[in-house]
Design an enzyme around this catalytic site. Sequence first.
Site, PDB file in Angstrom:
ATOM      1  N   ASP A   1       1.681   5.127  -0.247  1.00  0.00           N
ATOM      2  CA  ASP A   1       0.896   6.284   0.190  1.00  0.00           C
ATOM      3  C   ASP A   1       0.723   7.297  -0.933  1.00  0.00           C
ATOM      4  O   ASP A   1       1.343   7.199  -1.991  1.00  0.00           O
ATOM      5  CB  ASP A   1       1.601   6.969   1.374  1.00  0.00           C
ATOM      6  CG  ASP A   1       1.747   6.053   2.573  1.00  0.00           C
ATOM      7  OD1 ASP A   1       0.929   5.130   2.710  1.00  0.00           O
ATOM      8  OD2 ASP A   1       2.682   6.268   3.363  1.00  0.00           O
TER       9      ASP A   1
ATOM     10  N   ARG B   1       9.850   6.744   5.565  1.00  0.00           N
ATOM     11  CA  ARG B   1       9.937   8.211   5.631  1.00  0.00           C
ATOM     12  C   ARG B   1      10.382   8.679   7.016  1.00  0.00           C
ATOM     13  O   ARG B   1      11.094   9.678   7.142  1.00  0.00           O
ATOM     14  CB  ARG B   1       8.598   8.820   5.235  1.00  0.00           C
ATOM     15  CG  ARG B   1       8.305   8.643   3.747  1.00  0.00           C
ATOM     16  CD  ARG B   1       6.835   8.834   3.419  1.00  0.00           C
ATOM     17  NE  ARG B   1       6.378  10.165   3.781  1.00  0.00           N
ATOM     18  CZ  ARG B   1       5.091  10.510   3.825  1.00  0.00           C
ATOM     19  NH1 ARG B   1       4.139   9.620   3.530  1.00  0.00           N
ATOM     20  NH2 ARG B   1       4.748  11.739   4.163  1.00  0.00           N
TER      21      ARG B   1
ATOM     22  N   ARG C   1       0.849  -1.191   0.000  1.00  0.00           N
ATOM     23  CA  ARG C   1       0.000   0.000   0.000  1.00  0.00           C
ATOM     24  C   ARG C   1       0.885   1.241   0.000  1.00  0.00           C
ATOM     25  O   ARG C   1       1.233   1.774   1.042  1.00  0.00           O
ATOM     26  CB  ARG C   1      -0.890  -0.020   1.250  1.00  0.00           C
ATOM     27  CG  ARG C   1      -1.886   1.109   1.316  1.00  0.00           C
ATOM     28  CD  ARG C   1      -2.612   1.095   2.654  1.00  0.00           C
ATOM     29  NE  ARG C   1      -3.475  -0.043   2.768  1.00  0.00           N
ATOM     30  CZ  ARG C   1      -4.778   0.039   3.068  1.00  0.00           C
ATOM     31  NH1 ARG C   1      -5.336   1.196   3.262  1.00  0.00           N
ATOM     32  NH2 ARG C   1      -5.497  -1.047   3.177  1.00  0.00           N
TER      33      ARG C   1
END
Length: 252
Positions: free
Chosen positions: A53, A198, A51
């Site tokens: 972002d 991140r 998934r």
Amino acid sequence: MRNIALRLTYNGTAYHGWQVQKTEITVAETLEKALGTICPEARVKVTGCGRTDAGVHAERYIANFRTASTIPCERFPLAVNSRLPEDIVVTNAFDVAEDFNAIGSCLKKEYTYKIYNSRIRNPFYVHRAYFYPKRLDEAVMDRAARAFEGTHDFRAVRSVGTETKTTVRTIYHCYVTRSGDLLELKVCANGFLYNMVRAITGTVLYCAEGKLSPEDIPGILDSGNRTLAGPTVPPGGLYLSRLWYEDERLND
């Protein structure tokens, strides 16, 4: 029914991530609509390998779907690409085993975070790399990145409020390289938490800025405290860059 795996690549700037959502345009929704125009099914459902972002890109991505279509695999890329926008491209298609699942069958993934480190910004890296004008020491960053390697509880580098069965993951490699003004942090693991890469990148940047030391990272991980790690950097510099499967055709 055939089980077909697609290898694709996409620029995620215009999309609200991979996963289908009710009100936002996503990569999966766009791909499903394109497949629906060439497959006999009323609705095609694709399963993605992860998934990504909003704003995140994929240099390599695997998705699978089931169909009664008789289109040969070698013709699928051209057929579906003619119905896709320019920022999503299917490069290959493969008939795979009935029990193949793009996310469940994936052994490990690698993400790359790109930082454009120059006093002057580059328009060709807008939404494709994080612009950072102050000179960064890649040796310090690399030392910090390698402190994340191994099996750890990574609660300290995930988005607060997200729930998973376990926050323990194994990172096989995590390192930083420089090529001219472009820095790349590459991290390979058996799974990732929400915003984990991140947050790792933000923590590595904090070390380069002197706000943390690479030697602080083991203690931050042990604490499980998100506030002790660095910030979550913007999504535009993040790419899904490599995938590993038992079916080696999918690993090229």
